[in-house]
Design a protein around this motif. Structure first.
Motif, PDB file in Angstrom:
ATOM      1  N   THR A  31      33.355  47.406  36.903  1.00 18.24           N
ATOM      2  CA  THR A  31      32.807  46.377  37.797  1.00 18.24           C
ATOM      3  C   THR A  31      33.113  46.712  39.257  1.00 18.24           C
ATOM      4  O   THR A  31      32.218  47.056  40.018  1.00 18.24           O
ATOM      5  N   ARG A  54      46.548  36.991  49.814  1.00 18.72           N
ATOM      6  CA  ARG A  54      45.880  36.085  48.884  1.00 18.72           C
ATOM      7  C   ARG A  54      46.794  34.905  48.588  1.00 18.72           C
ATOM      8  O   ARG A  54      47.991  35.088  48.346  1.00 18.72           O
ATOM      9  N   PRO A  59      44.728  32.536  40.619  1.00 16.88           N
ATOM     10  CA  PRO A  59      45.270  33.281  39.485  1.00 16.88           C
ATOM     11  C   PRO A  59      44.690  34.691  39.355  1.00 16.88           C
ATOM     12  O   PRO A  59      43.618  34.989  39.880  1.00 16.88           O
ATOM     13  N   ILE A  61      43.680  38.255  36.952  1.00 21.63           N
ATOM     14  CA  ILE A  61      43.217  38.680  35.625  1.00 21.63           C
ATOM     15  C   ILE A  61      44.199  39.726  35.096  1.00 21.63           C
ATOM     16  O   ILE A  61      44.559  40.660  35.812  1.00 21.63           O
ATOM     17  N   HIS A  63      44.694  42.790  32.660  1.00 25.65           N
ATOM     18  CA  HIS A  63      43.881  43.783  31.961  1.00 25.65           C
ATOM     19  C   HIS A  63      44.691  44.389  30.820  1.00 25.65           C
ATOM     20  O   HIS A  63      45.866  44.723  30.998  1.00 25.65           O
ATOM     21  N   ILE A  96      38.862  33.227  29.997  1.00 23.43           N
ATOM     22  CA  ILE A  96      39.944  32.322  30.389  1.00 23.43           C
ATOM     23  C   ILE A  96      40.379  31.586  29.127  1.00 23.43           C
ATOM     24  O   ILE A  96      39.577  30.878  28.496  1.00 23.43           O
ATOM     25  N   SER A 113      46.120  28.122  31.763  1.00 26.52           N
ATOM     26  CA  SER A 113      45.233  29.138  31.191  1.00 26.52           C
ATOM     27  C   SER A 113      45.505  30.500  31.827  1.00 26.52           C
ATOM     28  O   SER A 113      46.119  30.579  32.889  1.00 26.52           O
ATOM     29  N   ARG A 117      41.039  40.567  30.457  1.00 27.48           N
ATOM     30  CA  ARG A 117      39.867  41.448  30.382  1.00 27.48           C
ATOM     31  C   ARG A 117      40.254  42.809  29.818  1.00 27.48           C
ATOM     32  O   ARG A 117      41.327  43.325  30.130  1.00 27.48           O
ATOM     33  N   PRO A 142      43.727  41.941  40.651  1.00 25.79           N
ATOM     34  CA  PRO A 142      42.562  41.354  41.313  1.00 25.79           C
ATOM     35  C   PRO A 142      41.708  42.476  41.887  1.00 25.79           C
ATOM     36  O   PRO A 142      42.100  43.647  41.850  1.00 25.79           O
ATOM     37  N   SER A 143      40.546  42.128  42.422  1.00 22.75           N
ATOM     38  CA  SER A 143      39.700  43.121  43.064  1.00 22.75           C
ATOM     39  C   SER A 143      40.434  43.730  44.260  1.00 22.75           C
ATOM     40  O   SER A 143      41.238  43.066  44.910  1.00 22.75           O
ATOM     41  N   SER A 184      33.387  41.032  37.091  1.00 26.24           N
ATOM     42  CA  SER A 184      33.108  40.636  35.704  1.00 26.24           C
ATOM     43  C   SER A 184      32.630  39.194  35.582  1.00 26.24           C
ATOM     44  O   SER A 184      32.973  38.340  36.418  1.00 26.24           O
ATOM     45  N   ILE A 186      33.081  35.692  34.262  1.00 23.48           N
ATOM     46  CA  ILE A 186      34.271  34.951  33.805  1.00 23.48           C
ATOM     47  C   ILE A 186      33.811  33.776  32.949  1.00 23.48           C
ATOM     48  O   ILE A 186      32.970  32.981  33.381  1.00 23.48           O
ATOM     49  N   ARG A 198      32.105  32.436  36.562  1.00 21.45           N
ATOM     50  CA  ARG A 198      31.583  33.374  37.569  1.00 21.45           C
ATOM     51  C   ARG A 198      30.534  34.226  36.868  1.00 21.45           C
ATOM     52  O   ARG A 198      30.848  34.905  35.889  1.00 21.45           O
ATOM     53  N   ILE A 225      40.679  26.310  38.595  1.00 19.53           N
ATOM     54  CA  ILE A 225      40.309  26.888  39.886  1.00 19.53           C
ATOM     55  C   ILE A 225      39.216  27.916  39.625  1.00 19.53           C
ATOM     56  O   ILE A 225      39.426  28.898  38.928  1.00 19.53           O
ATOM     57  N   PRO A 227      36.471  30.854  40.493  1.00 12.78           N
ATOM     58  CA  PRO A 227      36.489  32.014  41.374  1.00 12.78           C
ATOM     59  C   PRO A 227      35.605  31.846  42.598  1.00 12.78           C
ATOM     60  O   PRO A 227      34.549  31.233  42.537  1.00 12.78           O
TER      61      PRO A 227
HETATM   62  O1  TXA Z   1      35.610  42.548  37.555  1.00 12.83           O
HETATM   63  C1  TXA Z   1      36.652  41.937  37.763  1.00 12.83           C
HETATM   64  O2  TXA Z   1      36.905  40.851  37.218  1.00 12.83           O
HETATM   65  C2  TXA Z   1      37.657  42.564  38.735  1.00 12.83           C
HETATM   66  C3  TXA Z   1      38.223  43.811  38.087  1.00 12.83           C
HETATM   67  C4  TXA Z   1      39.304  44.460  38.920  1.00 12.83           C
HETATM   68  O3  TXA Z   1      38.683  43.521  36.802  1.00 12.83           O
HETATM   69  N1  TXA Z   1      38.702  41.634  39.059  1.00 12.83           N
HETATM   70  C5  TXA Z   1      38.492  40.553  39.845  1.00 12.83           C
HETATM   71  O4  TXA Z   1      39.651  39.844  40.109  1.00 12.83           O
HETATM   72  O5  TXA Z   1      37.410  40.250  40.281  1.00 12.83           O
HETATM   73  P1  TXA Z   1      39.747  38.737  41.260  1.00 12.83           P
HETATM   74  O6  TXA Z   1      41.157  38.328  41.267  1.00 12.83           O
HETATM   75  O7  TXA Z   1      39.200  39.281  42.503  1.00 12.83           O
HETATM   76  O8  TXA Z   1      38.860  37.589  40.727  1.00 12.83           O
HETATM   77  C6  TXA Z   1      39.281  36.934  39.573  1.00 12.83           C
HETATM   78  C7  TXA Z   1      38.930  35.502  39.643  1.00 12.83           C
HETATM   79  C8  TXA Z   1      39.753  34.752  40.660  1.00 12.83           C
HETATM   80  O9  TXA Z   1      38.918  34.295  41.693  1.00 12.83           O
HETATM   81  C9  TXA Z   1      40.331  33.597  39.891  1.00 12.83           C
HETATM   82  O10 TXA Z   1      39.999  32.359  40.486  1.00 12.83           O
HETATM   83  C10 TXA Z   1      39.701  33.686  38.517  1.00 12.83           C
HETATM   84  O11 TXA Z   1      39.265  34.976  38.368  1.00 12.83           O
HETATM   85  N2  TXA Z   1      40.712  33.403  37.489  1.00 12.83           N
HETATM   86  C11 TXA Z   1      41.700  34.202  37.058  1.00 12.83           C
HETATM   87  N3  TXA Z   1      42.479  33.572  36.171  1.00 12.83           N
HETATM   88  C12 TXA Z   1      41.961  32.336  36.030  1.00 12.83           C
HETATM   89  C13 TXA Z   1      42.320  31.182  35.287  1.00 12.83           C
HETATM   90  N4  TXA Z   1      43.388  31.175  34.503  1.00 12.83           N
HETATM   91  N5  TXA Z   1      41.540  30.107  35.399  1.00 12.83           N
HETATM   92  C14 TXA Z   1      40.461  30.083  36.202  1.00 12.83           C
HETATM   93  N6  TXA Z   1      40.079  31.125  36.946  1.00 12.83           N
HETATM   94  C15 TXA Z   1      40.811  32.232  36.868  1.00 12.83           C
END
Ligand code: TXA
Ligand code: MG
Length: 320
Positions: A31, A54, A59, A61, A63, A96, A113, A117, A142-143, A184, A186, A198, A225, A227
């Protein structure tokens, strides 16, 4: 951070060792690039938040290499989530799920939660397997971008953001451009039915065709929360206008059917939606580096499939 170009299996092993020592590793996924830490090492995970600027409430992800490792992090996994995982992992989908007792608030933003991934990218997989061989349970990532800015989809972009960040031992694995180019899908799996938090390339249409599962496309986050909730997200420096005729000095991102007016700088001409998604963030970067006056983007003329994810990102990038 130190850059490793064209990482071999041996480099993935070195990067896995670096993670176990508390270092950060920027790595490619299918991604976008991620900036990873040992998910069980709070100090390392904290460093991700600090480097990205940040907020801790957002939260991360986690992997993992394989669906088997899911049970270390999550509990009460609904049948439909198990089916989604079996069907679309490894791949561009995050689930999630209810977190297992003991999973750190640092990873979940204090929510009950956790996001999980299994990426399919070869380098990401090698890194995860080597890391798990060393006893690791997952890589929080995270990204790879500063908070609110554009996700890195090429190693050059990740390199530019992070080369002057970090400490000795942190690494960037160069894996070329990412296959899909947007984050990705979500899926919230904490309720009786799944819903999309998402949009991404794993679409509700695809999910229904492959599994028969109906996935609510709306962002019914139910207190979670979601994304990209902050107003400015996925945004370049250049101001974005949607479906507006570009003027002299503006950049243009549009299909072939929109010709380039005189004095306008063509940024990209995606041939199809996959190419649109794959090159979207690169187009943002190009608009910034060419210092166009503003970037005019014509949205895909569709409200289904991956057009939904493309529109989501462009609309968020355009909102200020
Ligand atoms: O494609 C992707 O998902 C990339 C690659 C690196 O895996 N990762 C990514 O991570 O986009 P990040 O942190 O930029 O975005 C993840 C989003 C965050 O905005 C967060 O709000 C949401 O996922 N998220 C993570 N854990 C969560 C949870 N327990 N409940 C609700 N939202 C969650
Ligand atoms: Mg992000």
């Amino acid at each position: 951070m130190k850059l490793i170009s064209n990482p071999t299996s041996n480099d993935s092993k070195k990067a896995a060792v670096a993670l176990t020592q508390g270092n950060l590793v920027v790595f490619p996924t299918e991604t976008v690039y991620g900036i990873g830490a040992d998910a069980s090492n709070s100090e390392a995970v904290n460093r991700i938040y600090r480097i990205k600027k940040r907020p801790n409430s957002s939260p991360l992800i986690v992997h993992i290499s394989n669906i088997r490792n899911l049970f270390y992090w999550a509990s009460d996994i609904p049948n439909y989530a198990q089916t989604l995982a079996e069907t679309f992992w490894p791949g561009p989908m995050t689930l999630i799920l209810k977190r297992r007792t003991g999973v750190s608030d640092l990873l979940t933003g204090g929510q009950s939660s956790i996001g999980i991934r299994v990426p399919s990218n070869r380098i990401a997989q090698e890194l995860l397997l080597e890391f798990e061989n060393l006893g690791g349970q997952g890589i929080a990532a995270p990204s790879a971008n500063m908070h609110g800015e554009v996700s890195a989809t090429t190693s050059d972009a990740a390199h530019e953001v992070f080369i002057n960040e970090g400490i000795n031992g942190d690494l960037i694995l160069n894996g070329g451009p990412c296959e899909y180019g947007i984050e990705s899908t979500i899926i919230n799996c904490t309720n009786a039915n799944p819903s999309i938090l998402r949009p991404g390339v794993i679409t509700p249409e695809l999910i229904e065709v492959y599994t028969g599962i109906i996935c609510n496309p709306s962002t019914n986050s139910n207190g979670l929360i979601a994304p990209g909730m902050s107003l400015k997200h996925y945004a370049p420096q250049t101001e974005i206008f949607i479906n507006k005729l570009p003027e002299i000095g503006d950049g243009l991102l549009a299909g072939r059917e929109f010709p380039t007016p005189p004095g306008v700088i063509r940024i990209a001409t995606p041939k199809n939606l996959f190419e649109y998604a794959k090159t979207l963030y690169q187009s943002f970067e190009k608009a910034d580096s060419l210092k166009v006056k503003s970037l005019c983007i014509y949205l895909p003329d569709s409200d289904s499939g991956i057009a939904v994810a493309i529109k989501d990102r462009v609309l968020k990038a355009a909102s200020r």
